[in-house]
Design a protein around this motif. Sequence first.
Motif, PDB file in Angstrom:
ATOM      1  N   PHE A 142       0.819  -1.213   0.000  1.00 27.80           N
ATOM      2  CA  PHE A 142       0.000   0.000   0.000  1.00 27.80           C
ATOM      3  C   PHE A 142       0.852   1.262   0.000  1.00 27.80           C
ATOM      4  O   PHE A 142       0.371   2.350  -0.321  1.00 27.80           O
ATOM      5  N   LYS A 143       2.137   1.138   0.351  1.00 23.22           N
ATOM      6  CA  LYS A 143       3.033   2.294   0.361  1.00 23.22           C
ATOM      7  C   LYS A 143       3.348   2.778  -1.049  1.00 23.22           C
ATOM      8  O   LYS A 143       3.787   3.916  -1.231  1.00 23.22           O
ATOM      9  N   ASP A 144       3.122   1.925  -2.026  1.00 20.66           N
ATOM     10  CA  ASP A 144       3.318   2.308  -3.424  1.00 20.66           C
ATOM     11  C   ASP A 144       2.102   3.097  -3.896  1.00 20.66           C
ATOM     12  O   ASP A 144       0.992   2.574  -3.946  1.00 20.66           O
ATOM     13  N   ALA A 145       2.307   4.358  -4.213  1.00 23.16           N
ATOM     14  CA  ALA A 145       1.195   5.234  -4.617  1.00 23.16           C
ATOM     15  C   ALA A 145       0.524   4.753  -5.900  1.00 23.16           C
ATOM     16  O   ALA A 145      -0.641   5.083  -6.160  1.00 23.16           O
ATOM     17  N   ASP A 146       1.236   3.987  -6.714  1.00 22.34           N
ATOM     18  CA  ASP A 146       0.699   3.509  -7.990  1.00 22.34           C
ATOM     19  C   ASP A 146       0.158   2.085  -7.909  1.00 22.34           C
ATOM     20  O   ASP A 146      -0.172   1.482  -8.927  1.00 22.34           O
ATOM     21  N   PHE A 147       0.060   1.549  -6.696  1.00 18.68           N
ATOM     22  CA  PHE A 147      -0.413   0.169  -6.537  1.00 18.68           C
ATOM     23  C   PHE A 147      -1.898   0.080  -6.865  1.00 18.68           C
ATOM     24  O   PHE A 147      -2.709   0.838  -6.333  1.00 18.68           O
ATOM     25  N   THR A 148      -2.275  -0.826  -7.743  1.00 14.29           N
ATOM     26  CA  THR A 148      -3.669  -0.967  -8.182  1.00 14.29           C
ATOM     27  C   THR A 148      -4.148  -2.395  -7.961  1.00 14.29           C
ATOM     28  O   THR A 148      -3.348  -3.310  -7.690  1.00 14.29           O
ATOM     29  N   ILE A 149      -5.439  -2.584  -8.130  1.00 16.89           N
ATOM     30  CA  ILE A 149      -6.000  -3.924  -7.978  1.00 16.89           C
ATOM     31  C   ILE A 149      -5.491  -4.862  -9.076  1.00 16.89           C
ATOM     32  O   ILE A 149      -5.394  -6.075  -8.874  1.00 16.89           O
ATOM     33  N   SER A 150      -5.146  -4.296 -10.222  1.00 19.93           N
ATOM     34  CA  SER A 150      -4.573  -5.121 -11.303  1.00 19.93           C
ATOM     35  C   SER A 150      -3.206  -5.663 -10.905  1.00 19.93           C
ATOM     36  O   SER A 150      -2.885  -6.821 -11.198  1.00 19.93           O
ATOM     37  N   HIS A 151      -2.400  -4.827 -10.239  1.00 17.98           N
ATOM     38  CA  HIS A 151      -1.101  -5.289  -9.741  1.00 17.98           C
ATOM     39  C   HIS A 151      -1.301  -6.408  -8.719  1.00 17.98           C
ATOM     40  O   HIS A 151      -0.612  -7.430  -8.746  1.00 17.98           O
ATOM     41  N   LEU A 152      -2.259  -6.195  -7.822  1.00 16.25           N
ATOM     42  CA  LEU A 152      -2.546  -7.197  -6.792  1.00 16.25           C
ATOM     43  C   LEU A 152      -3.029  -8.499  -7.424  1.00 16.25           C
ATOM     44  O   LEU A 152      -2.594  -9.589  -7.027  1.00 16.25           O
ATOM     45  N   SER A 153      -3.912  -8.390  -8.405  1.00 19.11           N
ATOM     46  CA  SER A 153      -4.435  -9.573  -9.081  1.00 19.11           C
ATOM     47  C   SER A 153      -3.317 -10.373  -9.738  1.00 19.11           C
ATOM     48  O   SER A 153      -3.304 -11.606  -9.683  1.00 19.11           O
ATOM     49  N   HIS A 154      -2.381  -9.668 -10.345  1.00 18.75           N
ATOM     50  CA  HIS A 154      -1.244 -10.334 -10.989  1.00 18.75           C
ATOM     51  C   HIS A 154      -0.351 -11.024  -9.960  1.00 18.75           C
ATOM     52  O   HIS A 154       0.161 -12.122 -10.208  1.00 18.75           O
ATOM     53  N   MET A 155      -0.192 -10.405  -8.804  1.00 19.07           N
ATOM     54  CA  MET A 155       0.703 -10.952  -7.777  1.00 19.07           C
ATOM     55  C   MET A 155       0.145 -12.211  -7.127  1.00 19.07           C
ATOM     56  O   MET A 155       0.884 -13.156  -6.850  1.00 19.07           O
ATOM     57  N   LYS A 157      -2.479 -13.997  -8.423  1.00 17.37           N
ATOM     58  CA  LYS A 157      -3.080 -14.860  -9.446  1.00 17.37           C
ATOM     59  C   LYS A 157      -4.565 -15.136  -9.172  1.00 17.37           C
ATOM     60  O   LYS A 157      -5.047 -16.265  -9.284  1.00 17.37           O
ATOM     61  N   ILE A 158      -5.297 -14.082  -8.817  1.00 19.24           N
ATOM     62  CA  ILE A 158      -6.734 -14.186  -8.559  1.00 19.24           C
ATOM     63  C   ILE A 158      -7.442 -13.076  -9.319  1.00 19.24           C
ATOM     64  O   ILE A 158      -6.964 -11.945  -9.370  1.00 19.24           O
ATOM     65  N   ASN A 159      -8.586 -13.407  -9.885  1.00 20.24           N
ATOM     66  CA  ASN A 159      -9.360 -12.449 -10.675  1.00 20.24           C
ATOM     67  C   ASN A 159      -9.768 -11.224  -9.856  1.00 20.24           C
ATOM     68  O   ASN A 159     -10.089 -11.335  -8.674  1.00 20.24           O
ATOM     69  N   ASN A 160      -9.774 -10.068 -10.526  1.00 20.08           N
ATOM     70  CA  ASN A 160     -10.158  -8.810  -9.856  1.00 20.08           C
ATOM     71  C   ASN A 160     -11.520  -8.891  -9.175  1.00 20.08           C
ATOM     72  O   ASN A 160     -11.717  -8.337  -8.084  1.00 20.08           O
ATOM     73  N   LEU A 161     -12.476  -9.544  -9.823  1.00 23.69           N
ATOM     74  CA  LEU A 161     -13.836  -9.609  -9.278  1.00 23.69           C
ATOM     75  C   LEU A 161     -13.871 -10.350  -7.952  1.00 23.69           C
ATOM     76  O   LEU A 161     -14.583  -9.946  -7.019  1.00 23.69           O
ATOM     77  N   TYR A 162     -13.107 -11.438  -7.844  1.00 22.36           N
ATOM     78  CA  TYR A 162     -13.066 -12.196  -6.600  1.00 22.36           C
ATOM     79  C   TYR A 162     -12.384 -11.388  -5.495  1.00 22.36           C
ATOM     80  O   TYR A 162     -12.800 -11.424  -4.334  1.00 22.36           O
ATOM     81  N   ILE A 163     -11.337 -10.662  -5.866  1.00 21.28           N
ATOM     82  CA  ILE A 163     -10.646  -9.814  -4.886  1.00 21.28           C
ATOM     83  C   ILE A 163     -11.591  -8.746  -4.361  1.00 21.28           C
ATOM     84  O   ILE A 163     -11.674  -8.506  -3.150  1.00 21.28           O
ATOM     85  N   THR A 164     -12.289  -8.089  -5.273  1.00 24.08           N
ATOM     86  CA  THR A 164     -13.226  -7.029  -4.877  1.00 24.08           C
ATOM     87  C   THR A 164     -14.308  -7.570  -3.962  1.00 24.08           C
ATOM     88  O   THR A 164     -14.645  -6.942  -2.946  1.00 24.08           O
ATOM     89  N   LYS A 165     -14.843  -8.742  -4.285  1.00 22.44           N
ATOM     90  CA  LYS A 165     -15.913  -9.311  -3.472  1.00 22.44           C
ATOM     91  C   LYS A 165     -15.405  -9.679  -2.082  1.00 22.44           C
ATOM     92  O   LYS A 165     -16.089  -9.438  -1.073  1.00 22.44           O
ATOM     93  N   ALA A 166     -14.198 -10.248  -2.009  1.00 21.28           N
ATOM     94  CA  ALA A 166     -13.623 -10.612  -0.716  1.00 21.28           C
ATOM     95  C   ALA A 166     -13.408  -9.378   0.151  1.00 21.28           C
ATOM     96  O   ALA A 166     -13.686  -9.382   1.350  1.00 21.28           O
ATOM     97  N   ILE A 167     -12.928  -8.303  -0.472  1.00 17.94           N
ATOM     98  CA  ILE A 167     -12.692  -7.055   0.256  1.00 17.94           C
ATOM     99  C   ILE A 167     -14.009  -6.460   0.746  1.00 17.94           C
ATOM    100  O   ILE A 167     -14.106  -5.994   1.894  1.00 17.94           O
ATOM    101  N   LYS A 168     -15.036  -6.493  -0.096  1.00 15.94           N
ATOM    102  CA  LYS A 168     -16.336  -5.950   0.306  1.00 15.94           C
ATOM    103  C   LYS A 168     -16.957  -6.754   1.427  1.00 15.94           C
ATOM    104  O   LYS A 168     -17.574  -6.198   2.343  1.00 15.94           O
ATOM    105  N   LEU A 169     -16.804  -8.080   1.376  1.00 13.97           N
ATOM    106  CA  LEU A 169     -17.352  -8.920   2.428  1.00 13.97           C
ATOM    107  C   LEU A 169     -16.653  -8.706   3.763  1.00 13.97           C
ATOM    108  O   LEU A 169     -17.191  -9.064   4.812  1.00 13.97           O
TER     109      LEU A 169
END
Length: 240
Positions: A142-155, A157-169
């Motif tokens: 999170f210290k990286d100002a340019d960190f995005t959900i796409s970067h996280l998804s790549h790291m 190996k989980i789809n953006n939609l699943y990440i978003t849903k897990a975070i919302k839950l």
Amino acid sequence: MALWVLPIPIGAYVFLEKKYIYIYTAYILLMVGFVTFLNEILTIHTPLSFNKPDISDALVGSANIIIVMLLLYYNDKIKSAKIIIEFEEYKNSDVVDFTMQDNKNYNTEAPKDNVPACDKDIDKYIEIFRNVKNVVEEQLCFKDADFTISHLSHMIKINNLYITKAIKLCGYSSFCHYINFCRIQYVKKLINENDLSKVTLMYIYTSSGFISQSTFNRVFKQVEGITPTEYIYNLQKNIS
């Protein structure tokens, strides 16, 4: 007739219990068979114009396609609502602590015996959030100002939609909300650990992932309910 009654078993699948699916399916098959039998024994002669294919068949087919699509759409909505309700009950059972207070980490370790047996998806989303937490918080991404959900998804190996849903839950409105929350907790940690007469506030918020002071001030107040200046003042007042 068969086309008109086709969506009924699908509707039973969406809105009713499993046993009703079999009941309505059997009912529809009996109705179709009965009408077909009557049609064979009761032959009615109609004008040729009525026997010709017309636009009504296309309309019936189109209407059924729309009905089936709506049923599948609401099935997904109902399933998502059930997951959220069961997840909230799971959180409120004190088995898992999903709240980060005073720079304490989440505790997502939970005994498997306490997970509701009816919800296999909860385990999946807890595991996804565990992976998210490991990357975002443990590795301080999170210290990286340019960190995005796409970067996280790549790291992870989980789809953006699943990440978003897990975070919302887990109580966050979005990925951005979660990242900003982590950044503010880190800001508070740095404020507590450093002598502010020697370290500037700009150094603290830029080290936490914020680019501008205006954004930092706005997010800090959204998360903490007070401005950074007020937070520092209250902290120093309590120390003195």
